[in-house]
Design a protein around this motif. Structure first.
Motif, PDB file in Angstrom:
ATOM      1  N   VAL A 108       0.871  -1.176   0.000  1.00  0.00           N
ATOM      2  CA  VAL A 108       0.000   0.000   0.000  1.00  0.00           C
ATOM      3  C   VAL A 108       0.911   1.230   0.000  1.00  0.00           C
ATOM      4  N   PRO A 109       1.143   1.857  -1.153  1.00  0.00           N
ATOM      5  CA  PRO A 109       2.099   2.961  -1.220  1.00  0.00           C
ATOM      6  C   PRO A 109       1.487   4.282  -0.778  1.00  0.00           C
ATOM      7  N   GLY A 134     -13.312   1.907  14.144  1.00  0.00           N
ATOM      8  CA  GLY A 134     -11.910   2.227  13.994  1.00  0.00           C
ATOM      9  C   GLY A 134     -11.449   2.181  12.546  1.00  0.00           C
ATOM     10  N   LYS A 135     -10.599   3.134  12.197  1.00  0.00           N
ATOM     11  CA  LYS A 135     -10.018   3.202  10.857  1.00  0.00           C
ATOM     12  C   LYS A 135      -8.743   4.032  10.933  1.00  0.00           C
ATOM     13  N   MET A 136      -8.083   4.211   9.823  1.00  0.00           N
ATOM     14  CA  MET A 136      -6.882   5.038   9.806  1.00  0.00           C
ATOM     15  C   MET A 136      -7.253   6.482  10.164  1.00  0.00           C
ATOM     16  N   PRO A 137      -6.455   7.159  11.023  1.00  0.00           N
ATOM     17  CA  PRO A 137      -6.747   8.558  11.343  1.00  0.00           C
ATOM     18  C   PRO A 137      -6.782   9.418  10.078  1.00  0.00           C
ATOM     19  N   ILE A 138      -7.633  10.432  10.085  1.00  0.00           N
ATOM     20  CA  ILE A 138      -7.861  11.212   8.874  1.00  0.00           C
ATOM     21  C   ILE A 138      -6.603  11.920   8.395  1.00  0.00           C
ATOM     22  N   ASP A 139      -5.749  12.378   9.311  1.00  0.00           N
ATOM     23  CA  ASP A 139      -4.538  13.065   8.869  1.00  0.00           C
ATOM     24  C   ASP A 139      -3.625  12.122   8.093  1.00  0.00           C
ATOM     25  N   LEU A 140      -3.560  10.857   8.499  1.00  0.00           N
ATOM     26  CA  LEU A 140      -2.758   9.892   7.772  1.00  0.00           C
ATOM     27  C   LEU A 140      -3.446   9.484   6.467  1.00  0.00           C
ATOM     28  N   LEU A 156      -5.730 -11.651   8.334  1.00  0.00           N
ATOM     29  CA  LEU A 156      -5.139 -10.473   7.725  1.00  0.00           C
ATOM     30  C   LEU A 156      -4.273  -9.781   8.773  1.00  0.00           C
ATOM     31  N   ILE A 157      -3.035  -9.445   8.403  1.00  0.00           N
ATOM     32  CA  ILE A 157      -2.079  -8.850   9.338  1.00  0.00           C
ATOM     33  C   ILE A 157      -1.758  -7.444   8.846  1.00  0.00           C
ATOM     34  N   LEU A 158      -2.233  -6.442   9.590  1.00  0.00           N
ATOM     35  CA  LEU A 158      -2.088  -5.037   9.224  1.00  0.00           C
ATOM     36  C   LEU A 158      -1.194  -4.307  10.225  1.00  0.00           C
ATOM     37  N   THR A 159      -0.827  -3.082   9.855  1.00  0.00           N
ATOM     38  CA  THR A 159      -0.039  -2.250  10.769  1.00  0.00           C
ATOM     39  C   THR A 159      -0.819  -0.976  11.091  1.00  0.00           C
ATOM     40  N   ASP A 160      -0.792   0.009  10.191  1.00  0.00           N
ATOM     41  CA  ASP A 160      -1.526   1.254  10.437  1.00  0.00           C
ATOM     42  C   ASP A 160      -2.677   1.471   9.458  1.00  0.00           C
ATOM     43  N   LEU A 161      -2.944   0.535   8.568  1.00  0.00           N
ATOM     44  CA  LEU A 161      -4.048   0.701   7.633  1.00  0.00           C
ATOM     45  C   LEU A 161      -5.377   0.796   8.380  1.00  0.00           C
ATOM     46  N   ILE A 162      -5.469   0.099   9.513  1.00  0.00           N
ATOM     47  CA  ILE A 162      -6.608   0.248  10.421  1.00  0.00           C
ATOM     48  C   ILE A 162      -6.063   0.394  11.837  1.00  0.00           C
TER      49      ILE A 162
END
Length: 247
Positions: free
Chosen positions: A140-141, A191-197, A158-164
């Motif tokens: 995910v670029p 929960g989801k990725m913060p809007i600034d990110l 599914l293994i995520l980091t900051d996508l969620i």
């Protein structure tokens, strides 16, 4: 003892089974620089035992001798994964403890890391042959953060980091921090990725949408997150809800 911002997912720094051949480890709270302040985050690593018996270690957390000994007793550590542009700090400590392990990191991390990374291979948009039979992979670029996300096929995890990100209100001690999370997005149950990110991915909208659709096609049953409550059921529905901003 330093006061923490979150009520922890105790016990910390111990292996916790998440499924067949999958473990998580809840780690120490860290602070990430943001503008003129810093933001606290709980941390979590994921370990997968591959079909050959070796361990795949995602987002290593903490330089803890007892935890490393427990991991070493589980099986040989084969791979250390720095899965996005932020989650890499403890990889050198784990590489020192497990010198035979091969390090993988997202593109561009070596050039911008505040702590030098060991020699490593770059994570691409498809899994390398070393784990492609057991773990799927997509990149995910982004302009600020690039993230590699993974699916453990056997457990449909599914293994995520900051996508969620999915912080439980009851674990956030400060009402001001809870309010900020509610406004920016990463608060459970939505929960989801913060809007600034999220905004930093605007220039890569097509690539992000493609990656998200790939993960939807994987139809995960469960999701491990680096920050906040994981999803132990309804993984595909939770994922679609949380990444609707990218579709």
């Amino acid at each position: 003892m330093t006061e923490t911002a979150y009520r922890p997912y105790a016990p910390l720094m111990v292996l916790k089974p998440f499924g067949d051949d999958v473990w998580i480890v809840d780690g120490p709270e860290i602070r990430m620089d943001w503008l003129f302040t810093s933001i606290p985050f709980p941390t979590r690593m994921t370990i997968v035992r591959l079909p050959d018996g070796g361990l795949w270690v995602h987002s290593p957390t903490g330089n803890d001798a007892a935890l490393m000994d427990a991991v070493a007793a589980l099986a040989p550590v084969r791979f250390l994964i720095a899965p996005n542009s932020i989650h890499y700090w403890w990889v050198p400590d784990w590489k020192e403890r497990f010198p035979e392990a091969e390090v993988f990191a997202v593109p561009g991390r070596a050039e911008t890391a505040k702590r030098p990374l060991p020699e490593h291979r770059v994570l691409r948009d498809a899994a390398p042959s070393e784990w492609s039979g057991a773990i799927d992979q997509v990149l995910v670029p982004g302009s600020v953060v690039t993230e590699a996300d993974f699916l453990h096929r056997a457990s449909r995890t599914l293994i995520l980091t900051d996508l969620i990100e999915n912080f439980e209100p009851k674990r956030v001690k400060s009402r001001w921090l809870r309010m900020a999370m509610r406004l920016s997005g990463p608060l459970d149950p939505d929960g989801k990725m913060p809007i600034d990110l999220r905004l930093t991915f605007r220039r890569h909208k097509a690539e992000v949408r493609r990656a998200v659709r790939t993960m939807l096609d994987w139809r995960p049953e469960r999701i491990i997150l680096a920050h906040g409550r994981c999803y132990t059921k309804n993984g595909t529905a939770e994922f679609r809800r949380a990444v609707r901003w990218a579709l």
